[in-house]
Design a protein around this motif. Structure first.
Motif, mmCIF file in Angstrom:
data_model
loop_
_atom_site.group_PDB
_atom_site.id
_atom_site.type_symbol
_atom_site.label_atom_id
_atom_site.label_comp_id
_atom_site.label_asym_id
_atom_site.label_seq_id
_atom_site.Cartn_x
_atom_site.Cartn_y
_atom_site.Cartn_z
ATOM 1 N N ALA A 147 -8.576 49.813 2.552
ATOM 2 C CA ALA A 147 -8.502 51.215 2.992
ATOM 3 C C ALA A 147 -8.217 51.317 4.481
ATOM 4 O O ALA A 147 -7.711 52.336 4.951
ATOM 5 N N GLY A 148 -8.533 50.276 5.236
ATOM 6 C CA GLY A 148 -8.283 50.277 6.668
ATOM 7 C C GLY A 148 -6.933 49.710 7.057
ATOM 8 O O GLY A 148 -6.712 49.395 8.234
ATOM 9 N N ALA A 149 -6.019 49.570 6.079
ATOM 10 C CA ALA A 149 -4.690 49.024 6.382
ATOM 11 C C ALA A 149 -4.003 49.877 7.442
ATOM 12 O O ALA A 149 -3.904 51.097 7.312
ATOM 13 N N GLY A 150 -3.561 49.220 8.506
ATOM 14 C CA GLY A 150 -2.895 49.913 9.586
ATOM 15 C C GLY A 150 -3.814 50.620 10.553
ATOM 16 O O GLY A 150 -3.345 51.224 11.531
ATOM 17 N N LYS A 151 -5.133 50.546 10.318
ATOM 18 C CA LYS A 151 -6.100 51.239 11.176
ATOM 19 C C LYS A 151 -6.954 50.269 12.000
ATOM 20 O O LYS A 151 -7.738 50.705 12.836
ATOM 21 N N GLY A 152 -6.840 48.994 11.699
ATOM 22 C CA GLY A 152 -7.624 48.004 12.438
ATOM 23 C C GLY A 152 -8.652 47.279 11.604
ATOM 24 O O GLY A 152 -9.145 46.219 11.993
ATOM 25 N N GLY A 153 -9.044 47.854 10.440
ATOM 26 C CA GLY A 153 -9.984 47.186 9.554
ATOM 27 C C GLY A 153 -11.358 47.016 10.171
ATOM 28 O O GLY A 153 -11.715 47.659 11.169
ATOM 29 N N ASN A 154 -12.147 46.123 9.576
ATOM 30 C CA ASN A 154 -13.504 45.911 10.082
ATOM 31 C C ASN A 154 -13.500 45.248 11.450
ATOM 32 O O ASN A 154 -14.449 45.423 12.222
ATOM 33 N N ARG A 155 -12.475 44.500 11.766
ATOM 34 C CA ARG A 155 -12.379 43.933 13.116
ATOM 35 C C ARG A 155 -12.467 45.042 14.157
ATOM 36 O O ARG A 155 -13.253 44.968 15.116
ATOM 37 N N ALA A 156 -11.668 46.093 13.981
ATOM 38 C CA ALA A 156 -11.670 47.192 14.948
ATOM 39 C C ALA A 156 -12.979 47.969 14.912
ATOM 40 O O ALA A 156 -13.467 48.431 15.951
ATOM 41 N N ALA A 157 -13.574 48.100 13.707
ATOM 42 C CA ALA A 157 -14.866 48.795 13.607
ATOM 43 C C ALA A 157 -15.949 48.024 14.350
ATOM 44 O O ALA A 157 -16.782 48.616 15.052
ATOM 45 N N PHE A 158 -15.947 46.692 14.207
ATOM 46 C CA PHE A 158 -16.938 45.879 14.923
ATOM 47 C C PHE A 158 -16.735 46.003 16.437
ATOM 48 O O PHE A 158 -17.708 46.024 17.203
ATOM 49 N N LEU A 159 -15.484 46.057 16.873
ATOM 50 C CA LEU A 159 -15.216 46.215 18.304
ATOM 51 C C LEU A 159 -15.691 47.576 18.810
ATOM 52 O O LEU A 159 -16.175 47.691 19.943
ATOM 53 N N ASP A 160 -15.565 48.608 17.986
ATOM 54 C CA ASP A 160 -16.111 49.917 18.365
ATOM 55 C C ASP A 160 -17.617 49.844 18.563
ATOM 56 O O ASP A 160 -18.166 50.439 19.500
ATOM 57 N N MET A 161 -18.304 49.140 17.670
ATOM 58 C CA MET A 161 -19.754 49.000 17.803
ATOM 59 C C MET A 161 -20.097 48.216 19.062
ATOM 60 O O MET A 161 -21.050 48.548 19.787
ATOM 61 N N LEU A 162 -19.319 47.183 19.361
ATOM 62 C CA LEU A 162 -19.566 46.396 20.568
ATOM 63 C C LEU A 162 -19.329 47.233 21.821
ATOM 64 O O LEU A 162 -20.092 47.144 22.788
ATOM 65 N N ALA A 163 -18.301 48.053 21.803
ATOM 66 C CA ALA A 163 -18.046 48.935 22.951
ATOM 67 C C ALA A 163 -19.190 49.919 23.134
ATOM 68 O O ALA A 163 -19.571 50.243 24.268
ATOM 69 N N ASN A 164 -19.761 50.395 22.028
ATOM 70 C CA ASN A 164 -20.910 51.283 22.125
ATOM 71 C C ASN A 164 -22.107 50.553 22.718
ATOM 72 O O ASN A 164 -22.854 51.120 23.536
ATOM 73 N N ALA A 165 -22.300 49.296 22.332
ATOM 74 C CA ALA A 165 -23.401 48.520 22.904
ATOM 75 C C ALA A 165 -23.244 48.364 24.403
ATOM 76 O O ALA A 165 -24.229 48.364 25.152
ATOM 77 N N ALA A 166 -22.003 48.222 24.864
ATOM 78 C CA ALA A 166 -21.756 48.024 26.286
ATOM 79 C C ALA A 166 -21.850 49.317 27.095
ATOM 80 O O ALA A 166 -21.909 49.274 28.325
ATOM 81 N N ASP A 167 -21.878 50.456 26.421
ATOM 82 C CA ASP A 167 -21.868 51.764 27.094
ATOM 83 C C ASP A 167 -23.293 52.167 27.483
ATOM 84 O O ASP A 167 -24.147 52.370 26.619
ATOM 85 N N PRO A 168 -23.597 52.336 28.765
ATOM 86 C CA PRO A 168 -24.950 52.733 29.172
ATOM 87 C C PRO A 168 -25.400 54.061 28.576
ATOM 88 O O PRO A 168 -26.606 54.302 28.436
ATOM 89 N N ALA A 169 -24.459 54.926 28.188
ATOM 90 C CA ALA A 169 -24.831 56.202 27.591
ATOM 91 C C ALA A 169 -25.430 56.039 26.206
ATOM 92 O O ALA A 169 -26.051 56.971 25.686
ATOM 93 N N ALA A 170 -25.252 54.862 25.601
ATOM 94 C CA ALA A 170 -25.723 54.646 24.236
ATOM 95 C C ALA A 170 -27.103 54.006 24.173
ATOM 96 O O ALA A 170 -27.657 53.839 23.080
ATOM 97 N N HIS A 171 -27.665 53.627 25.295
ATOM 98 C CA HIS A 171 -29.026 53.077 25.313
ATOM 99 C C HIS A 171 -29.703 53.548 26.596
ATOM 100 O O HIS A 171 -29.202 54.447 27.264
ATOM 101 N N ALA A 172 -30.840 52.987 26.917
ATOM 102 C CA ALA A 172 -31.552 53.344 28.142
ATOM 103 C C ALA A 172 -31.415 52.214 29.162
ATOM 104 O O ALA A 172 -31.139 51.068 28.794
ATOM 105 N N THR A 173 -31.618 52.540 30.421
ATOM 106 C CA THR A 173 -31.451 51.547 31.478
ATOM 107 C C THR A 173 -32.602 51.644 32.469
ATOM 108 O O THR A 173 -32.967 52.748 32.905
#
Length: 828
Positions: A553-579
């Motif tokens: 279903a993710g053909a041409g959209k990046g698949g789970n690879r891109a979804a995992f990278l989105d989650m990693l980018a969220n982890a790196a974003d200070p707005a998504a956790h506390a500091t």
């Protein structure tokens, strides 16, 4: 060096009966092996895959024993540390004649279990390999367990997959109460269910729930998938995966691959063993990926990806280990991935349920979902909760079959004991005897509680879903629902899955993210990979789903690879956790700590009664090791979502008054193919909006006389799209619900699905649309972390309370000085 030992005796343990159906364990004991026979020795280590090939006697770093099986049954080869010293030894068992690997184990220490089936008279070579570490010796034990057929063999029944229609919550509750094998493929109106045989079919028939066949012969589908896998591998071409892999891995391949990643990238990758061994004594292996990987207390946010809570869900482990390769490859070759890795710490646990997966992966492929179809085993290897007569035998061959064990993904404390989990040992969703009764869940609890995990994905099959908390509709969403939903939607835009709350599939309790999110505040999601099955062809369920290629279903959209990278980018974003920021001397250690109790659900009992909730104590902490001067430290919010409150909105106006639905004259013809066949009765109605009214939901209901009559109810919007429906069977009413309905024109459509006596139709009556106000949000109290600082000698030199929210940065000052302790301020 050459081995000093020529042979070994084999201990064959006296077995016990496995039951009247299936197999029995029997054995004839022989004299125990001598201490010298049991010791394997190598003066040098060598980085090699012990399972890759049978090495010649005398090969450096290898010791071996030749044994002959005296039984038709199982061989169990185990390693333990020699002389109490820990090293890294691996183990493999080979067929002497062909050189084919029979069983293997390649975990990180000298604690190995290699187990598989053998035949009487089969000559074997047990090969122990010293991979690394200081220990020159290890202790070897080899057992044979005879398996003898018992009772009268039964013909395997036809297994199938059906879609059960569950348009109403009552239907979902009914389905959950049937104790059938539910898949994770479903939506608001139906769930796919495995029917293993005629007994399951009869159970479903008696329930009155409607169903349609999706796969009429699971055994055939399983055989076809296996053949496709063989053909795909035989092509000899590398896949598009980061590892270039073309086939499902075995447990020992996962173990070896992870430690090779660490060996090849010593400053970037650390392989480690989780806190507890499994019920069968296996170590659970994980990797951590970060710059300066050994400095785990560097204050960076932690992103976790894990797979295979459920043994038969092989693609889950494959996607997890490919993510580890992705991060390592990307760090060296892709600047965007390198930047994300530099700002985070990543932990990958490919196989949470090591016992169950090993059994499923090594089992004879049957695909019939009978009790002794071990390939389709879902649960772990806990035996204590089954009846006494079924506790005998090893997990790979026992009288309870694959049904024995606990479902790890119903064993976490989050709302444990409530709806959506099996109450008895034989249920595929059996919750276990208590929250965290299983080593698999205690391992993940230990990891998440001690590492301030800000982001977590747990992988499963199947259903093409991105699921978020809560698992039970009655819990209500958290106050952060808009934020959590947005993150889930973003990942779903990459893999083409549906992003829904977990309860949107069906109620579940005791799941991973329903504990991790509510207790720690770290974002948690479940991915249900692919729509074709638990472990369908590798080319589709692993390669295509990961990289985003057809037919995924993710053909041409990046698949789970891109979804995992989105989650990693969220982890790196200070707005998504506390500091937390502040100042501390070099070598001083800071820790935030919180201990609390959370109640489970009221605990449902097998006899239909309910007992009070259990109070579960959790401790959440994170540590930071100061490098001197100013620091920045990522943590989760101090207030856990469980007490922060529940999502809702304040009403802006009263709800709309109820609307009566008039029944048009006459009765339409029977119609079992709506909407393909449009014959039905249509009654329009209008939904108003603010400022006049504020509708949090509407419920459209109709009723009739006999439960043998079947009317179906659909609600269409102004564009003619079905927005909600109710199409149950065996009832004399239907109710369709829509939450937060937009103002506009709607149409209630009544379909005459079935009449017992068409000459005297049982027409519907009492049609009504009722409106309810929005449920206001609830707000809880704020919680604090206790922040401590200890000096290089471990003495407490600083102490304060810290209140911090998601996206907030709190300056704790020079917390490691006495003056900071005397002038501490409570921040709210």
């Amino acid at each position: 060096m050459r081995s000093r030992h020529r042979s070994t005796r084999v201990v064959v343990r006296a077995g016990v009966a496995v039951g009247v159906v299936g197999l029995a364990l029997v054995g004839v004991a022989v004299p125990p092996a001598t201490a010298q026979d049991r010791e394997v020795r190598a003066d040098r280590s060598a980085f090699r895959a012990c399972h890759a090939s049978l090495l010649p006697a005398g090969t450096a770093g290898v010791d071996r024993r030749e044994v002959t099986s005296e039984v038709d049954g199982l061989v169990q080869a185990r390693l333990a540390p020699g002389n109490g010293r820990e090293g890294d030894w691996d183990l493999a068992v080979f067929d002497k004649a062909s050189g084919a690997v029979v069983a293997a184990s390649a975990a990180l220490r000298s604690r190995e279990l290699a187990e598989s089936f053998v035949r009487k008279g089969q000559q074997l070579v047990v090969q122990a390999c010293r991979y690394d570490g200081p220990s020159r010796t290890a202790t070897l034990g080899v057992d044979f367990l005879a398996l003898t057929p018992q009772g009268t063999p039964t013909t395997a029944e036809r297994a199938e997959v059906v879609r059960v229609e569950t348009p109403r919550q009552e239907d979902k509750d009914t389905l959950l109460g049937l104790d059938l094998d539910l898949t994770e493929k479903g939506d608001a109106t139906g769930v796919e269910v495995v029917l293993a045989g005629d007994a399951d079919r009869e159970t479903l028939r008696r329930s009155g729930l409607k169903s349609t066949t999706v796969d009429a012969d699971l055994s055939r589908t399983s055989r076809e998938a296996a053949e496709r896998d063989r053909a795909y591998t035989a092509r000899g071409r590398a896949s598009g995966l980061p590892s270039r892999r073309t086939s499902y891995r075995h447990l020992y391949e996962y173990e070896y691959e992870l430690k090779e990643l660490a060996r090849g990238n010593p400053r970037l990758v650390r392989a480690f063993t989780l806190a507890e061994p499994t019920n069968e004594g296996r170590d659970v292996v994980a990797v951590e990926i970060a710059e300066d990987v050994d400095n785990a207390a560097d204050g960076k946010p932690v992103n976790v990806l894990m797979g295979v809570h459920h043994a038969r869900e092989w693609p889950a482990g494959e996607h997890a280990v490919e993510w580890a390769h992705e991060l390592v490859n990307g760090y060296h070759r892709d600047n965007s991935i390198r930047s994300l890795v530099a700002r985070t710490r990543n932990i990958v646990v490919p196989i949470v349920n090591a016992d169950g997966f090993s059994i499923s992966r090594e089992a004879e492929p049957k695909g019939d979902f009978t009790r002794f179809d071990y390939e389709m085993k879902r649960k772990n290897c806990r035996a204590d909760d089954s009846p006494p007569q079924l506790r005998t035998g090893v997990c790979k061959a026992n009288p309870g079959g694959s049904a024995r064990g606990t479902d790890p993904n119903r064993n976490y404390a989050g709302f444990w004991g409530g709806a959506g989990a099996g109450l008895t040992w034989g249920s595929e969703t059996f919750r276990g005897s208590a929250p965290f009764s299983e080593p698999e869940t205690r391992n993940i609890r230990d990891l998440v509680s001690k590492r301030a995990v800000t982001n977590l994905i747990t992988l499963h099959t199947y259903g093409n879903l991105v699921l978020r908390p809560p698992g039970v509709a009655d819990v209500r969403a958290p106050l952060e629902e808009p934020v959590v939903k947005a993150l889930g939607d973003r990942m779903a835009s990459r893999n083409g899955y549906d992003s829904i709350p977990s309860w949107g599939l069906y109620d579940t309790t005791g799941t991973t993210e329903d504990w991790s999110y509510w207790a720690t505040g770290g974002f948690g999601f479940t991915f249900e990979i692919n729509t074709a099955g638990f472990h369908p062809p590798y080319e589709d369920a692993v390669v295509a789903e990961y990289v985003g290629a057809p037919p995924a279903a993710g053909a041409g959209k990046g698949g789970n690879r891109a979804a995992f990278l989105d989650m990693l980018a969220n982890a790196a974003d200070p707005a998504a956790h506390a500091t937390l920021v502040g100042t501390a001397p070099k070598g001083y250690r800071l820790k935030v700590h919180k201990t609390f109790q959370t109640p489970t659900s009221p605990v449902r009992q097998p006899d239909g009664t309910t007992t009070p909730p259990i109070q579960v104590t959790d401790t959440v902490e994170s540590t930071y090791s100061s490098t001197g001067g100013r620091f920045t430290w990522s943590v989760n919010p101090s207030t856990r979502p469980y007490v922060a409150g529940r999502y809702g909105r304040d009403p802006l106006a009263p709800p709309q008054a109820a609307i009566a639905l008039p029944n048009p004259p006459g009765v339409p013809a029977e119609n079992t193919r709506f909407p393909g066949n449009p014959v039905a009765e249509s009654i329009p109605f209008t939904v108003q909006g603010v400022p006049a009214v504020d509708n949090g939901r509407f419920d459209v209901s109709v009723s009739w006389t006999s439960t043998s009559t079947d009317w179906d109810l659909y609600v269409l919007d102004a564009a003619g799209q079905v927005v909600t429906q109710s199409a149950a069977g065996g009832t004399n009413s239907e109710r369709a619900t829509l939450l937060d309905p937009p103002a506009g024109q709607y149409t209630a459509v009544l379909v005459n699905y079935d009449q017992v006596d068409p000459a005297n139709p049982d027409d519907w009556a009492a049609g009504r649309v009722e409106f309810s106000s929005p449920v206001p949000p609830t707000y809880g109290v704020k919680e604090a972390y206790t922040l401590t600082c200890t000096d290089r000698q471990g003495r407490l030199v600083g102490l304060t309370d810290v209140f911090v929210d998601r996206g907030q940065t709190v300056d704790v000052g020079d917390v490691c000085t006495d003056s900071a302790r005397t002038t501490k301020q409570r921040r709210r």
